[in-house]
Design an enzyme around this catalytic site. Structure first.
Site, PDB file in Angstrom:
ATOM      1  N   LYS A  90       0.959  -1.021   0.036  1.00  0.00           N
ATOM      2  CA  LYS A  90      -0.027   0.102   0.081  1.00  0.00           C
ATOM      3  C   LYS A  90       0.860   1.076  -0.088  1.00  0.00           C
ATOM      4  O   LYS A  90       1.716   1.460   0.768  1.00  0.00           O
ATOM      5  CB  LYS A  90      -1.037  -0.005   1.107  1.00  0.00           C
ATOM      6  CG  LYS A  90      -1.789   1.089   1.427  1.00  0.00           C
ATOM      7  CD  LYS A  90      -3.230   0.622   0.365  1.00  0.00           C
ATOM      8  CE  LYS A  90      -4.111   1.986   0.252  1.00  0.00           C
ATOM      9  NZ  LYS A  90      -3.657   2.759  -0.836  1.00  0.00           N
ATOM     10  N   GLN A 111       7.082   3.901   3.736  1.00  0.00           N
ATOM     11  CA  GLN A 111       5.743   3.348   4.009  1.00  0.00           C
ATOM     12  C   GLN A 111       5.481   1.961   4.867  1.00  0.00           C
ATOM     13  O   GLN A 111       4.554   2.041   5.430  1.00  0.00           O
ATOM     14  CB  GLN A 111       5.303   3.057   2.556  1.00  0.00           C
ATOM     15  CG  GLN A 111       3.697   3.181   2.313  1.00  0.00           C
ATOM     16  CD  GLN A 111       3.136   4.495   2.376  1.00  0.00           C
ATOM     17  OE1 GLN A 111       3.719   5.534   1.763  1.00  0.00           O
ATOM     18  NE2 GLN A 111       2.074   4.676   3.020  1.00  0.00           N
ATOM     19  N   LYS A 114       5.421   3.483   8.456  1.00  0.00           N
ATOM     20  CA  LYS A 114       4.060   4.248   8.639  1.00  0.00           C
ATOM     21  C   LYS A 114       2.870   3.350   8.554  1.00  0.00           C
ATOM     22  O   LYS A 114       1.931   3.594   9.358  1.00  0.00           O
ATOM     23  CB  LYS A 114       3.953   5.156   7.276  1.00  0.00           C
ATOM     24  CG  LYS A 114       2.883   6.219   7.172  1.00  0.00           C
ATOM     25  CD  LYS A 114       2.565   6.986   6.082  1.00  0.00           C
ATOM     26  CE  LYS A 114       3.958   7.668   5.620  1.00  0.00           C
ATOM     27  NZ  LYS A 114       3.643   8.493   4.413  1.00  0.00           N
ATOM     28  N   LYS A 126       5.350   1.835  -3.142  1.00  0.00           N
ATOM     29  CA  LYS A 126       5.140   3.139  -3.642  1.00  0.00           C
ATOM     30  C   LYS A 126       5.505   3.077  -5.239  1.00  0.00           C
ATOM     31  O   LYS A 126       6.073   1.928  -5.737  1.00  0.00           O
ATOM     32  CB  LYS A 126       6.564   4.046  -2.961  1.00  0.00           C
ATOM     33  CG  LYS A 126       6.031   5.483  -3.143  1.00  0.00           C
ATOM     34  CD  LYS A 126       4.727   5.800  -2.158  1.00  0.00           C
ATOM     35  CE  LYS A 126       4.569   7.347  -2.115  1.00  0.00           C
ATOM     36  NZ  LYS A 126       3.656   7.893  -1.076  1.00  0.00           N
ATOM     37  N   GLY A 165      -2.976   7.862  -4.553  1.00  0.00           N
ATOM     38  CA  GLY A 165      -2.407   9.108  -5.121  1.00  0.00           C
ATOM     39  C   GLY A 165      -1.191   9.749  -4.053  1.00  0.00           C
ATOM     40  O   GLY A 165      -0.890   9.329  -2.974  1.00  0.00           O
ATOM     41  N   ASP A 166      -0.403  10.650  -4.939  1.00  0.00           N
ATOM     42  CA  ASP A 166       0.638  11.214  -4.196  1.00  0.00           C
ATOM     43  C   ASP A 166       0.914  12.577  -4.867  1.00  0.00           C
ATOM     44  O   ASP A 166      -0.177  12.956  -5.627  1.00  0.00           O
ATOM     45  CB  ASP A 166       1.854  10.152  -4.251  1.00  0.00           C
ATOM     46  CG  ASP A 166       2.808  10.868  -3.137  1.00  0.00           C
ATOM     47  OD1 ASP A 166       2.789  10.735  -2.074  1.00  0.00           O
ATOM     48  OD2 ASP A 166       3.893  11.666  -3.883  1.00  0.00           O
ATOM     49  N   THR A 209      -4.801  13.395   5.036  1.00  0.00           N
ATOM     50  CA  THR A 209      -3.618  13.363   5.767  1.00  0.00           C
ATOM     51  C   THR A 209      -3.422  14.675   6.275  1.00  0.00           C
ATOM     52  O   THR A 209      -2.743  14.688   7.151  1.00  0.00           O
ATOM     53  CB  THR A 209      -2.626  13.473   4.427  1.00  0.00           C
ATOM     54  OG1 THR A 209      -2.855  12.183   3.585  1.00  0.00           O
ATOM     55  CG2 THR A 209      -1.167  13.548   4.612  1.00  0.00           C
ATOM     56  N   ASN A 240      -2.811  19.248  -1.507  1.00  0.00           N
ATOM     57  CA  ASN A 240      -3.776  18.614  -0.719  1.00  0.00           C
ATOM     58  C   ASN A 240      -3.333  18.489   0.819  1.00  0.00           C
ATOM     59  O   ASN A 240      -4.305  18.873   1.513  1.00  0.00           O
ATOM     60  CB  ASN A 240      -3.999  17.041  -1.264  1.00  0.00           C
ATOM     61  CG  ASN A 240      -5.125  16.478  -0.701  1.00  0.00           C
ATOM     62  OD1 ASN A 240      -6.002  16.803  -0.508  1.00  0.00           O
ATOM     63  ND2 ASN A 240      -4.710  15.217   0.143  1.00  0.00           N
ATOM     64  N   SER A 376      -7.195   5.516   3.430  1.00  0.00           N
ATOM     65  CA  SER A 376      -7.124   4.776   2.227  1.00  0.00           C
ATOM     66  C   SER A 376      -7.512   3.278   2.727  1.00  0.00           C
ATOM     67  O   SER A 376      -8.241   2.670   1.864  1.00  0.00           O
ATOM     68  CB  SER A 376      -5.744   4.690   1.455  1.00  0.00           C
ATOM     69  OG  SER A 376      -5.428   5.809   0.600  1.00  0.00           O
TER      70      SER A 376
END
Length: 444
Positions: A90, A111, A114, A126, A165-166, A209, A240, A376
């Site tokens: 993820k 990640q 996290k 990623k 998304g990023d 976020t 964002n 997410s």
């Protein structure tokens, strides 16, 4: 030489020319020394660290697409599937000219920890491309996204790898990507998160976020008998994460006076008028300097230096390594008390060490910005159940998750007599769960 130092030297030798990845690994391994030393014999025998720092796989591919002039363009696409010990991979997709394997490996490595901190069953990954959506027409963005997904769809799935998304990948891009996945695979499943509400998205995902960063700050403040009321904030970025961190901070009584983008920064001593920022960035896709043209009380400064603005709280929400030692020293001299990372690794190692040594309460991104990936995962749950939760339900779950993350980080730091060292606490708390899963599953 210690085990962590040996592994770090190996990473540098085997991954030349990848400074961002080296930096991320060093930050984590330095934090984990106190844990590794207590279990060094077992971890060496099982090569825990060697397995942890090596991605399970890296997929690299070309992305050909046709621009509006009829010319064929070619970009590079990647997916780094780093660690699946606690769940399917993820992590976001980033479309930006700076994207390369080093940046995606650092992001995928971060990640892992996290996602572990969220308490949800998701592993670390990623991906992305060096494609730049800025200045492209909707048709060009669609053409690129369809070509990108035509290759990526071979490697992802609702129970395998679930991108999101990023930077450079918002609702428009996710829609095009999901449409192509569904078209090729014939599956309407939760394979991407950040989807539109009309086709499986979750309420609060867009805000998650940024909201989560402020919820984390609130936990830190409460633990120290403080509150946001009347505090002066500087929030870097204007995407964002930054926009919704500002929104939540203002709702909780803070005064946000500065934001920026890659060209320069705005300062509004009367407080940022977020509706204008949203119009510039989310509607017109413009530059932050336009704010100063529309708001009489604001000034715009070209280039770097937003950290020179005096503040109580600094939220770096733009990109990696945006806050260096020079900026850190100015923030400390100006009395900044809290730095909570909204972006991934936005503070250099020497800057991180400096602010912590000088009494600033610092929370790293792997803990502070985990609200996005947590929500997410909540979107994945809703997709699996064919249900949609209300905004209030999702927000309540997000608050609980951020509170739990703070508790895990705080407890881990205290267990090793490193109270208020949230960098060490975050890395230890994330590491422990992943390593337990890796050991339980054997050598794989």
């Amino acid at each position: 030489m210690s085990y962590t130092e040996e592994v770090y030297e190996r990473v540098v030798a085997q991954n030349p020319g990848e400074p961002e990845f080296h930096q991320a690994v060093k930050e984590v391994l330095d934090s984990l020394k106190v844990v590794i030393e207590r279990n060094e014999e077992e971890y060496r025998r099982l090569s825990i660290l060697e397995r942890l720092v090596e991605p399970e796989r890296i997929i690299s591919f070309r992305v050909p697409w046709v621009d509006d002039k009829g010319n064929v363009q070619v970009n590079k696409g990647y997916r780094v599937q780093f660690n699946s010990a606690i769940g399917p991979y993820k992590g976001g997709l980033r479309f930006h000219p700076s994207v390369n394997q080093s940046i995606l490996k650092f992001l995928g490595f971060e990640q892992i920890f996290k996602n572990s901190l969220t308490g949800l069953p998701i592993g670390g990954g990623k991906g992305g491309s060096n494609f730049d959506p800025k200045g492209k027409s909707d048709r060009e963005v669609m053409a690129f996204c369809q070509s990108f997904m035509t290759e990526l769809c071979k490697y992802i799935g609702a129970d395998t790898d679930v991108p999101a998304g990023d930077i450079g990948v918002g609702g428009r891009e996710i829609g095009y990507l999901f449409g192509q996945y569904k078209r090729i695979r014939g599956l309407h499943e939760g394979v991407l998160t950040g989807k539109g509400l009309s086709y499986g998205g979750s309420l609060i995902r867009t805000q998650a976020t940024g909201y989560g960063v402020v919820y984390m700050l609130n936990e830190i403040m409460q633990a120290h008998g403080d509150s946001m009321d009347g505090k002066t904030f500087v929030v870097t970025g204007s995407g964002n994460v930054a926009i919704y961190a500002v929104e939540k901070a203002q709702q909780m009584g803070a005064k946000v006076v500065a934001m920026n983008d890659s060209n320069g920064y705005i300062y509004d001593p009367e407080g940022i008028k977020l509706d204008i920022v949203k119009d510039i960035k989310e509607v017109k896709r413009g530059r932050i300097k336009e704010y100063a043209e529309r708001v009489e009380s604001a000034t715009y400064t070209e280039g770097r230096g937003i950290w020179t603005i005096k503040c109580d709280v600094y939220l770096p929400c733009a990109t990696q390594n945006e806050l260096d030692l020079e900026g850190a020293k100015i923030l400390v001299a100006n009395g900044c008390k809290y730095i909570v990372e909204g972006a991934n690794m936005p503070t250099t190692l020497d800057a991180t060490n400096y602010v912590m040594e000088n009494g600033v309460l610092f929370m790293p991104g792997k803990a502070a910005n985990a609200g996005g990936v947590a929500t997410s995962a909540l979107e994945m749950s809703q997709n699996s159940m064919r249900l949609s939760w209300s905004a209030e339900e999702v927000d309540a779950k997000l608050k609980t998750i951020m509170k739990d993350i703070f508790q895990k980080v705080d407890d881990a730091a205290k267990r090793y007599d490193l109270e208020e060292n949230y960098v060490v606490g975050a890395n230890i708390a994330g590491f422990e769960k992943v390593v337990d899963a890796m050991k339980a599953q054997g050598i794989c």
